[in-house]
Each structure stands twice: as structure tokens, then as C-alpha cells.
Design an enzyme around this catalytic site. Sequence first.
Site, PDB file in Angstrom:
ATOM      1  N   GLY A 163      10.873  -1.692  -0.005  1.00  0.00           N
ATOM      2  CA  GLY A 163      11.011  -2.403  -1.313  1.00  0.00           C
ATOM      3  C   GLY A 163      11.314  -3.840  -1.037  1.00  0.00           C
ATOM      4  N   SER A 164      10.921  -4.460   0.120  1.00  0.00           N
ATOM      5  CA  SER A 164      11.579  -5.779   0.500  1.00  0.00           C
ATOM      6  C   SER A 164      10.682  -6.933  -0.336  1.00  0.00           C
ATOM      7  CB  SER A 164      11.138  -6.163   2.000  1.00  0.00           C
ATOM      8  OG  SER A 164       9.634  -6.339   2.278  1.00  0.00           O
ATOM      9  N   ASN A 165       9.415  -6.625  -0.956  1.00  0.00           N
ATOM     10  CA  ASN A 165       9.091  -7.480  -1.746  1.00  0.00           C
ATOM     11  C   ASN A 165       9.487  -7.228  -3.291  1.00  0.00           C
ATOM     12  OD1 ASN A 165       6.664  -9.321  -1.090  1.00  0.00           O
ATOM     13  ND2 ASN A 165       6.009  -7.147  -0.023  1.00  0.00           N
ATOM     14  N   MET A 168       0.991   2.764  -1.296  1.00  0.00           N
ATOM     15  CA  MET A 168       0.062   3.065  -0.450  1.00  0.00           C
ATOM     16  C   MET A 168      -0.841   3.995  -0.909  1.00  0.00           C
ATOM     17  SD  MET A 168       1.419   1.283   1.995  1.00  0.00           S
ATOM     18  CE  MET A 168       0.490   2.005   3.450  1.00  0.00           C
ATOM     19  N   ASN A 181      -1.128  -6.855  -6.605  1.00  0.00           N
ATOM     20  CA  ASN A 181      -1.083  -6.156  -5.421  1.00  0.00           C
ATOM     21  C   ASN A 181      -0.574  -7.254  -4.383  1.00  0.00           C
ATOM     22  OD1 ASN A 181      -0.340  -4.299  -3.519  1.00  0.00           O
ATOM     23  ND2 ASN A 181      -2.362  -4.513  -2.558  1.00  0.00           N
ATOM     24  N   HIS A 232      -1.100  -8.041  -0.131  1.00  0.00           N
ATOM     25  CA  HIS A 232      -1.763  -7.321   0.734  1.00  0.00           C
ATOM     26  C   HIS A 232      -1.453  -8.332   2.174  1.00  0.00           C
ATOM     27  CE1 HIS A 232      -4.344  -4.818   3.304  1.00  0.00           C
ATOM     28  NE2 HIS A 232      -5.045  -6.082   3.967  1.00  0.00           N
ATOM     29  N   LYS A 256      -4.445   9.023  -3.430  1.00  0.00           N
ATOM     30  CA  LYS A 256      -4.233   8.693  -4.756  1.00  0.00           C
ATOM     31  C   LYS A 256      -3.299   9.679  -5.689  1.00  0.00           C
ATOM     32  CE  LYS A 256      -8.453  11.209  -5.991  1.00  0.00           C
ATOM     33  NZ  LYS A 256      -9.562  11.181  -6.750  1.00  0.00           N
TER      34      LYS A 256
END
Length: 197
Positions: A15-17, A95, A112, A114, A68
Site C-alpha cells: 500500500g505504499s502508493n 495484481m 492505475n 505501472h 481476475k
Amino acid sequence: MNSKLKIGVIGSGKGSNFKAIQDAIESGKLQAETRIVLSDVEDAGILKLARGYSVGALHVPPGKFKTKLEPEIEKQIAELLKYKGVELVVLAGYMRMIKSPLLDAFPGRIINIHPSLLPKFPGIEAWKQALAAGEKKSGCTVHYVDEGMDTGEIIAQREVPIQPDDTAKTLHARIQVAEHELYPEVIATLAADLQKI
């Protein structure tokens, strides 16, 4: 109009972002409000972080697929996000692929980040792919999410030079620093744009 952008965050990891986004919100740099954090991993760090910020955090049972969620589960997530008033869905280290139940519920409203300069090196561990390919630079990309693997429209990128002595670990760490700067900035820009609509 001065209402805050309501975001929902979905992640699978530490969860760093999410932390970078939430810190930007709490410092007043980002006019947004996190309504809920969801994870497909029961003990994911992102859920613990969210609770530490007093943000609602929920584990979503992933079902039988590895890449998914089952359509019924994704439909329930879409309904929950709508119920929470979410306007923008933010993927932060999630992910799994996003499919039609969520894409249809939030058209053009799922983003998102990346760890590569897309379209180069989609998929997992992109920084390792860049090193293996002998690239001189890497970086990160914020993009809209579609049905493909990191194929959605690019919103913004930040370059990170690859040093001659870089390892996968050192390069990834520097890309993460860039991610933590870029993601809140992009969300702030989208928040301003969405307020004009």
C-alpha cells in the site's frame, strides 16, 4: 464548486502508493477523500494502512481465478463503490485484471500506476524486464484501465534513469519514489478536471 473528489482504492500489497495518496490528502495537497480501500489479499498491508488512517478497509474474497475476480464478485465491488459515492477508482498495486462489471460501472474513471514507461514492459516486475533488456531509462506510467494488460490510455509518465550499477531492488526503489510523487499529482489534476464537468 469546491467538493472533494471521492476515490475508492483497490490494492493487493503493502500500500505504499495508497500511503502517498492519503498523505497528500491529509496535507491538503490533494483535494480528495478516500471513501473505501479494498483488497483481494486478506492480510494485505494496504488494509492495515487504511485502518491506521481511519479509512474503511475491506477484504474481498478473490474466488477461484488467479488473474481476475469472478464477475459476480466484481459486480459486488462495483455496487459497493457506487454505494460509497466513489467517483474515481484508483488501483494501487492491484495484481488482477479489471473486467467488464467494474469497467462498465466506472467508464473512464479507473486509473492505475505501472512501474515502466508504457507501452514498454507491461505485466509483472516491469523493472526487472527493463534491466534484462539493457534499457537506459525506466520510470512509471499512470494510465486509464481497460480490459488489456496495462494497455489503457496513458495519462502521465515520469522517467527514472537506469544507473550502470542498478540492481532490480535499487531500480525498483527509485521508481517507487517517482510513483509516490506522480500518482497524487495526477489524481489532483483529474480532481480539478472532474469538478469542471
